[in-house]
Design an enzyme around this catalytic site. Structure first.
Site, short mmCIF file in Angstrom:
data_model
loop_
_atom_site.label_atom_id
_atom_site.label_comp_id
_atom_site.label_asym_id
_atom_site.label_seq_id
_atom_site.Cartn_x
_atom_site.Cartn_y
_atom_site.Cartn_z
N LYS A 144 0.87 -1.18 0.00
CA LYS A 144 0.00 0.00 0.00
C LYS A 144 0.91 1.23 0.00
CE LYS A 144 -3.82 2.26 2.43
NZ LYS A 144 -3.16 3.58 2.49
N CYS A 447 29.59 30.29 10.10
CA CYS A 447 30.16 30.61 8.79
C CYS A 447 30.75 32.01 8.85
CB CYS A 447 29.08 30.54 7.71
SG CYS A 447 29.55 31.30 6.14
#
Length: 714
Positions: A144, A447
């Site tokens: 299914k 960063c």
């Protein structure tokens, strides 16, 4: 139209070991181009069949791409494109809205249950309904699929229409979107029927879903909750080009109507691939219900190994005549039953770990997982918070982990239940968005790319225009995203160079809305210094710190010069301590109230970044931050205030401005240097406890106003 068989491809040079370099389209004759395009279309359809249906490709991806690109070039150069060409999968013109389609036959749901007793009861109902049936009662069993059900119609072998299930009688017309799915053939193969309406399940393969979510997270977008939601949202896009970019696939599993008859569900399963329609290879025919139960248990054990989501199995009486005898209710056939799997709970498998870059440059690792139910909610991602937590947990891709929802909101990985043996995830040394160096600050990572980092760029522009920034009306998240996608804006400085003409040409904009935004931007050319500092999004610098910096330095130029190694704050504004570190720039900022070593270092790093300096230089060509206003003198000189809770007559920001403009300081935390804690409505307990511990006087809002009045501030 005649069928195309494998024998018709025998002399096609693009089927086996095809060339990947071609004569320039400018030198080829039109008739030769038309002939070559026809052979390329036939070959590409064959390669699609071998890849999607047979799962046995005969050419590599690069070779396929070369053939496809050549067909595109020919069709464009000689105007040879046809509706059925493989090149049309790239998506057509955007649709105004999805229309409605009446299904050729009802697309019913099926009865379902998750207990073995439910399945045995289904079998008993079937046998009662077939008391006069002489044949054996066999069950056709198949997974299914957890996707989106569609009807796909072929006439004379050509794909003509597709629709979602909708209410079972009427669905949404998704023809152009389904056309872009490569596992849906544009033309049937072999000895196909004149008319065929099939039912299929559109889904997003698990591996592709993980990769797509990874891309969304790295771009700062929210990931899809699960593959089914991703497939449903993609299939309902108004722009088929967007659908074409997303990795959808399909399994076909039923016939709604056809100009031929089928004797059984197994017969349908065998015939569909002959016509080029992809089916699942895990389907089986069993002779009794106990074998069907065993089939379900086997699929449950295998579900984590599949590249598609299944949430149970479907059991169908195999014989077509038996199905006709059983018939259907108004909502479901009596010959089918869905035996559901139990929901995954708490434990799941990590499929990928991606690193998300926040507005301030902070890198947050996120685990992308198989869907799992936690506290009644299905989750597919969980925060790993920082590199140190990854190391402490020892978590890596492929590990089996336990999940909990922190505060019933944010899912966390709390334990590795079973490792994959490859060790923990290695945190990157470079930013995944821009490649800049990653710096560690305690347990966290950042960063260093600043305003030039693509992942930070969109959110930095959003922040600049937000209420916490310069509050530029008309520049919400969607508008900023549209401007970036159109290439009109890369950073905040570009906002001031937008014209009415630029904006009016965008979808959804008009002359009035474009003019309004340009006027808003013009009104934001002379911001207050603290508002401008806040809008820049300097890591660790919020509204309170920005106000303290403005009060201490007086002008933006003074702040920038101090960060770059120039002048210190104006005399009398702050008292500088003796420089004890190698970098006196950071020491200069530490002399400002509420600025500690981490914040000071962050300020210096922001102004030191080459990319940030370039953006600031351009920004200052358009913006003139106003010097801090000290006109109210020094009525509160030497007094430090902290606010908690909400005030009725002022916002917190307005109250802090009153204090600072009168020579006082407003900080965010209570310490021994705090003189007053102003307590508003719904105040937190922690600051009040800190005030008691440090013997700090607590004022109500009325008492605060009385104090300001007595000092001549009001």
């Amino acid at each position: 139209m005649a069928a195309v068989s494998d024998s018709d491809l025998a002399d096609n040079p693009y089927v086996e070991d095809p060339p990947t370099s071609f004569e320039d389209v400018e030198t080829i004759e039109a008739d030769a181009a038309r002939e070559q395009a026809g052979k390329l279309r036939a070959a590409i359809r064959y390669h699609d069949y071998r890849y999607y249906v047979e799962a046995d490709p005969v050419v590599g991806d690069r070779t396929y791409d070369a053939l496809f690109s050549r067909l595109q070039d020919l069709e464009e150069a000689f105007d040879l494109a046809t509706d059925g060409s493989p090149t049309q999968r790239v998506g057509g013109e955007p649709l105004e809205e999805l229309g409605e389609v009446d299904h050729v036959a009802p697309m019913r749901s099926i009865d379902q249950g998750g207990e073995v007793a439910d399945v045995r009861e289904f079998d008993e109902r079937v046998r009662r309904g077939l008391t006069e049936y002489d044949g054996p009662i066999q069950y056709f069993c198949e997974p299914k699929f957890d996707g989106l059900s569609v009807e796909v119609v072929y006439e004379d072998g050509e794909f003509v229409r597709a629709a979602t299930r909708g209410d079972g009688e009427v669905g949404e017309d998704v023809t152009e979107n389904v056309r872009t799915i490569r596992s849906v053939p544009q033309r049937l193969r072999g000895d196909y029927p004149d008319y065929l309406a099939v039912r299929g399940e559109v889904y997003m393969p698990r591996e592709a879903f993980t990769a797509y979510n990874r891309e969304r997270v790295e771009n700062g977008d929210d990931p899809f909750a699960n593959p089914r939601n991703a497939a449903a949202g993609t299939l309902r896009q108004l722009d088929p080009a967007i659908t074409a970019q997303r990795p959808l696939a399909v399994f076909f599993f039923g016939v709604l109507d056809a100009s031929v008859d089928f004797e059984s569900h197994a017969g349908i399963h065998e015939r569909l691939p002959e016509w080029g329609l992809r089916v699942c290879d895990r389907a089986r025919v069993v002779d009794e219900i106990e074998a069907a139960i065993d089939y379900r248990d086997a699929q449950l054990d295998a579900r984590d190994e599949l590249d598609y989501e299944i949430d149970g199995v479907v059991l169908k009486v195999n014989d077509g005549d038996a199905c006709d005898r059983l018939g259907s209710t108004s909502r479901a056939p009596r010959w089918a039953f869905a035996y559901k799997f139990p929901a995954r709970k708490e434990e799941t498998t990590v499929r990928d770990i991606v690193v998300q870059v926040g507005r301030t440059g902070r890198l947050t690792p996120v685990a992308l997982m198989d869907p799992v139910e936690v506290g009644g909610v299905t989750v597919t991602r969980a925060s790993l918070h920082n590199p140190s937590l990854i190391e402490d947990l020892g978590v890596g891709i492929g590990d089996r982990v336990r999940i909990k929802r922190a505060g019933d909101v944010i899912p966390d990985v709390v334990e590795v239940v079973e490792g994959n043996g490859d060790g923990h995830f290695a945190f990157p040394d470079a930013c995944p968005a821009c490649g800049s160096q990653v710096e560690r600050d305690g347990p966290m990572a950042f960063c260093t790319g600043g305003l030039t980092c693509p992942a930070q760029r969109e959110r930095s522009v959003e922040h600049y225009a937000s209420r916490d920034g310069l509050d530029i009306e008309g520049l919400g998240e969607k508008a900023v995203e549209q401007l970036l996608e159109a290439g009109l804006v890369e950073n905040a400085a570009d906002l001031y160079e937008l014209s009415v003409e630029d904006l009016a040409d965008l979808e959804g904009w008009g002359e009035t809305s474009a003019r309004n935004l340009v006027d808003e931007l013009d009104a934001a050319r002379e911001p207050e210094l603290d508002e401008f500092l806040t809008a820049l999004g300097i890591p660790q610098v919020g509204g309170v710190t920005a106000r303290n910096l403005a009060q201490a330095f007086g002008s933006f130029e003074a702040i920038r010069e101090a960060a770059e190694g120039g002048d210190e704050p104006a005399e009398g504004q702050v008292t500088l301590g003796e420089a004890v570190g190698e970098d006196t720039r950071a020491d200069t900022f530490e002399a400002v109230p509420d600025v500690g070593p981490v914040v000071a270092r962050s300020i210096v790093d922001f102004f030191e970044g080459e990319g940030n300096r370039a953006v600031l230089s351009r920004l200052l060509d358009h913006v003139d931050p106003q010097d801090a206003d000290h006109s109210q003198g020094e009525a509160l000189d030497g007094l430090t205030f902290v606010f908690t809770g909400s005030l009725s007559d002022y916002t917190r920001g307005e109250a802090q401005d009153l204090v600072e403009r009168a020579g006082g300081s407003a900080t965010s935390s209570v310490s021994g240097n705090t003189d007053y804690l102003v307590v508003g409505e719904n105040a937190g307990q922690r600051k009040r406890d800190d005030a008691e511990d440090n013997d700090v006087a607590m004022l109500s809002e009325d008492e605060f106003v009385d104090l300001l009045d007595s000092k001549g501030v009001l």
